[in-house]
Write an enzyme that holds these catalytic residues in place. Structure first.
Site, PDB file in Angstrom:
ATOM      1  N   GLU A  21      63.732  79.475  29.957  1.00 27.00           N
ATOM      2  CA  GLU A  21      63.276  78.187  30.356  1.00 27.00           C
ATOM      3  C   GLU A  21      63.864  77.211  30.761  1.00 27.00           C
ATOM      4  OE1 GLU A  21      60.529  77.054  26.447  1.00 27.00           O
ATOM      5  OE2 GLU A  21      61.916  78.591  25.701  1.00 27.00           O
ATOM      6  N   SER A 149      57.604  78.823  25.451  1.00 20.86           N
ATOM      7  CA  SER A 149      56.781  78.381  26.660  1.00 20.86           C
ATOM      8  C   SER A 149      55.751  79.499  26.941  1.00 20.86           C
ATOM      9  CB  SER A 149      57.623  78.267  28.027  1.00 20.86           C
ATOM     10  OG  SER A 149      58.297  76.783  27.679  1.00 20.86           O
ATOM     11  N   TYR A 215      52.617  74.468  32.554  1.00 16.89           N
ATOM     12  CA  TYR A 215      53.614  73.862  33.420  1.00 16.89           C
ATOM     13  C   TYR A 215      53.307  73.730  34.746  1.00 16.89           C
ATOM     14  CZ  TYR A 215      56.709  74.458  29.567  1.00 16.89           C
ATOM     15  OH  TYR A 215      57.144  74.502  28.179  1.00 16.89           O
ATOM     16  N   ARG A 254      57.067  69.594  17.594  1.00 19.92           N
ATOM     17  CA  ARG A 254      55.641  69.725  17.904  1.00 19.92           C
ATOM     18  C   ARG A 254      55.182  70.976  16.955  1.00 19.92           C
ATOM     19  NH1 ARG A 254      54.911  71.602  23.362  1.00 19.92           N
ATOM     20  NH2 ARG A 254      53.769  73.003  22.678  1.00 19.92           N
ATOM     21  N   GLY A 275      58.535  70.141  25.535  1.00 24.36           N
ATOM     22  CA  GLY A 275      58.650  69.842  26.984  1.00 24.36           C
ATOM     23  C   GLY A 275      58.561  68.269  27.195  1.00 24.36           C
TER      24      GLY A 275
END
Length: 311
Positions: A21, A149, A215, A254, A275
């Site tokens: 990432e 991700s 993304y 999160r 992120g």
């Protein structure tokens, strides 16, 4: 105000690193850096290499805003090193970082704590994939245990696809598992300073909220307010906060949650270094709470500490 900002000292915004990432982390880090500079913090970009500890010592940093995504930055490694150096840092401590980076360990702890998470089965090259399907049903989602991700993840709709999905995930981790698919609505709940921020409901033009949806895609839709009634939203926020606390989370993070078609919430995973790009979810939830981006990163920086001194 200036005196309060000065208390942070020289701050390293730790970004980049060596994980899969890396590119996302660099984008997150640049956004965080600009936000902190806007607030007058003496913040400096630090692209973490294997010499990162030497750089932190030599350049006499007082504090770290950790925005390293994935392995090395989100799994307890950098957290343990910063504990040794006695440099306060943002985000979860060693234990919570290591647990949450391992999706299987997270699920086991949630299960042990009586929290709802989808059934799963560890798979390898020699697994009887037909039996896996018999146990979990179809569809399933196949995941590497320690990757973020949505990297290496695949949805499997038919039994013959399971082996290929395993091979894809195995490129990223030695431990791979198949997880029962939850059909329904997808939510994410940001946690900031022991408070659950307004949940976000995600709608991706893909089978699940994958790397591209996170993304790259401009088609993914984000709903905040999330559309739940007051009682359901309160239940979701309580569940997410509990899930974060159970794994030892602190500061910010999160929690990703699915809601099935009968209204039951299912815990999916925890992100301890979420992120912070222009597509990211924590800034979106914070805006709904009245926090603009620069205010958000400053609030996160305020939570920086050493786990060894939290007791």
């Amino acid at each position: 105000m200036k005196a309060k900002i000065d208390m942070f000292g020289k701050v390293a915004v730790l970004m980049g690193g060596w994980a899969a990432e890396r590119e996302v982390s660099l984008k997150s880090g640049e956004a965080v850096l600009q936000g902190l500079l806007e607030k007058g913090v003496d913040a400096h970009a630090l692209d973490a290499g294997r010499d990162v500890l030497d750089v932190l010592r030599e350049q006499k940093f007082d504090r770290v805003f950790n925005i390293l995504h994935g392995r090395g930055g989100e799994d307890g490694e950098i957290q343990g090193a910063l504990e040794i150096l006695k440099i306060p840092y943002t985000g979860c401590g060693v234990m919570a970082s290591a647990i949450s980076m391992d999706k299987l360990m997270t699920k086991r702890i949630w299960t042990g704590g009586g929290l709802p998470t989808p059934a799963f089965e560890i798979i390898d090259a020699d697994s009887d994939f037909e039996k896996v399907v018999e146990k979990l049903g179809l569809p399933v989602i196949v995941k590497p245990a320690q990757e973020g991700s949505s990297i290496g993840m695949s949805k499997v709709n038919e039994a013959h696809q399971l082996k290929t999905a395993y091979q894809t995930a195995a490129r990223y981790d030695d431990v791979v598992f198949a997880e029962q698919w939850v059909a329904g609505k997808e939510f994410t709940v940001a946690i900031l300073s022991d408070q659950a921020l307004p949940p976000i409901r995600l709608e991706a033009n893909a089978e699940f909220y994958d790397f591209d949806a996170k993304y790259r895609s401009s088609d993914t839709r984000y709903h905040c307010p999330c559309g739940l009634d007051e009682e359901a939203e309160k239940a979701l926020k309580t569940l997410a906060k509990t899930a974060f606390e159970v794994i030892g989370g602190r500061g910010w993070g999160r929690v990703d949650v699915m809601q099935d078609n009968v209204g039951t919430f299912w815990l999916i995973e925890v992100n301890t270094v979420p992120g912070m790009t222009d597509h990211s979810l924590v800034p979106m939830a914070a805006r709904q709470q009245g926090l603009e981006f620069a205010d958000l990163v400053l609030e996160i920086l305020k939570t920086s500490s050493l786990e060894s001194l939290d007791q």
